[in-house]
Design an enzyme around this catalytic site. Sequence first.
Site, PDB file in Angstrom:
ATOM      1  N   VAL A  84     -43.065 -48.402 105.436  1.00 28.44           N
ATOM      2  CA  VAL A  84     -43.039 -47.284 104.678  1.00 28.44           C
ATOM      3  C   VAL A  84     -44.232 -47.257 103.552  1.00 28.44           C
ATOM      4  O   VAL A  84     -44.648 -45.993 103.123  1.00 28.44           O
ATOM      5  CB  VAL A  84     -41.608 -47.118 103.692  1.00 28.44           C
ATOM      6  CG1 VAL A  84     -41.743 -45.947 102.813  1.00 28.44           C
ATOM      7  CG2 VAL A  84     -40.533 -47.071 104.613  1.00 28.44           C
ATOM      8  N   CYS A  85     -44.811 -48.241 102.960  1.00 30.44           N
ATOM      9  CA  CYS A  85     -45.783 -48.434 101.828  1.00 30.44           C
ATOM     10  C   CYS A  85     -46.900 -47.719 101.989  1.00 30.44           C
ATOM     11  O   CYS A  85     -47.397 -46.614 101.245  1.00 30.44           O
ATOM     12  CB  CYS A  85     -45.981 -49.834 101.746  1.00 30.44           C
ATOM     13  SG  CYS A  85     -44.749 -50.744 100.915  1.00 30.44           S
ATOM     14  N   PRO A  86     -47.510 -47.965 103.256  1.00 32.03           N
ATOM     15  CA  PRO A  86     -48.778 -46.809 103.474  1.00 32.03           C
ATOM     16  C   PRO A  86     -48.693 -45.424 103.679  1.00 32.03           C
ATOM     17  O   PRO A  86     -49.627 -44.709 102.931  1.00 32.03           O
ATOM     18  CB  PRO A  86     -49.419 -47.396 104.858  1.00 32.03           C
ATOM     19  CG  PRO A  86     -48.191 -48.033 105.546  1.00 32.03           C
ATOM     20  CD  PRO A  86     -47.385 -48.604 104.523  1.00 32.03           C
ATOM     21  N   GLU A  88     -46.569 -43.835 101.405  1.00 32.17           N
ATOM     22  CA  GLU A  88     -46.494 -43.424 100.255  1.00 32.17           C
ATOM     23  C   GLU A  88     -48.050 -43.503  99.501  1.00 32.17           C
ATOM     24  O   GLU A  88     -48.524 -42.555  99.089  1.00 32.17           O
ATOM     25  CB  GLU A  88     -45.872 -44.285  99.267  1.00 32.17           C
ATOM     26  CG  GLU A  88     -44.386 -44.257  99.810  1.00 32.17           C
ATOM     27  CD  GLU A  88     -43.279 -45.169  98.787  1.00 32.17           C
ATOM     28  OE1 GLU A  88     -42.334 -44.762  98.397  1.00 32.17           O
ATOM     29  OE2 GLU A  88     -43.705 -46.546  99.062  1.00 32.17           O
ATOM     30  N   ILE A  89     -48.929 -44.652  99.665  1.00 34.17           N
ATOM     31  CA  ILE A  89     -50.092 -44.735  99.145  1.00 34.17           C
ATOM     32  C   ILE A  89     -51.101 -43.833  99.630  1.00 34.17           C
ATOM     33  O   ILE A  89     -51.805 -43.098  98.940  1.00 34.17           O
ATOM     34  CB  ILE A  89     -50.442 -46.172  99.500  1.00 34.17           C
ATOM     35  CG1 ILE A  89     -49.514 -47.238  98.835  1.00 34.17           C
ATOM     36  CG2 ILE A  89     -51.886 -46.178  99.195  1.00 34.17           C
ATOM     37  CD1 ILE A  89     -49.748 -48.457  99.211  1.00 34.17           C
TER      38      ILE A  89
END
EC number: 1.11.1.24
Length: 234
Positions: A84-86, A88-89
Amino acid sequence: MSFVARSLIRNVPLMGKAILSQQKQIAARLLHQTAPLAAVRVQQPAPDFKGLAVVDNSFQEVKLEDYRGKYLVLFFYPLDFTFVCPTEIVAFSERIKEFHDINTEVLGVSVDSHFSHLTWCNVDRKNGGVGQLKYPLLSDLTKKISADYDVLLDKEGISLRGTFIIDPNGILRQYSINDLPVGRSVDEVLRLIKAFQFVEQHGEVCPANWNPNSNPATIKPDVEESKKYFSKHG
């Protein structure tokens, strides 16, 4: 009874007090070393921070003071090289101009090292990397910043998805925390900043679902004046 025995008996209370005092001092030192700086509270100064960040493919020290005079979106994410992190970033990076247009900077934080951040920024997005970002990624390897902002999961050693909106005076205006599996909305972050700025500029308050484009009606915070809004939208 011997002189030594009598002396020991007389000094037992004093020895007990000395031991208790020493224990209290040790506990106080431990508390000072491990406790967050202060509770995170809206309307209060945001916890201070500084650390090494990846900025334009190089390492630079970044601190809260650098953002005085601008709004700051400080967002925490669990780990580099995850799922999920990439999303959002990259989403924040692709909308960076919209943030800059409203005097706002963005800063991402995780417990990874600055070396990990740099490596991730040099991995193509099609391969799970984040590519070249338009804002810094800050390393919180000691986990102090995450602890101070109360987003650290102690057992897992990673941060929840905390989003903190800090105003130009360093005051925390809003924060939200997502559990690990669900990403946040860049649209909502932008909406909130625009709402705070509108209130500051016009002195009127923003009702539920306020949007400067699709739902721009606001309320004058006065018993009589507010009736104008409620007569139309009540």
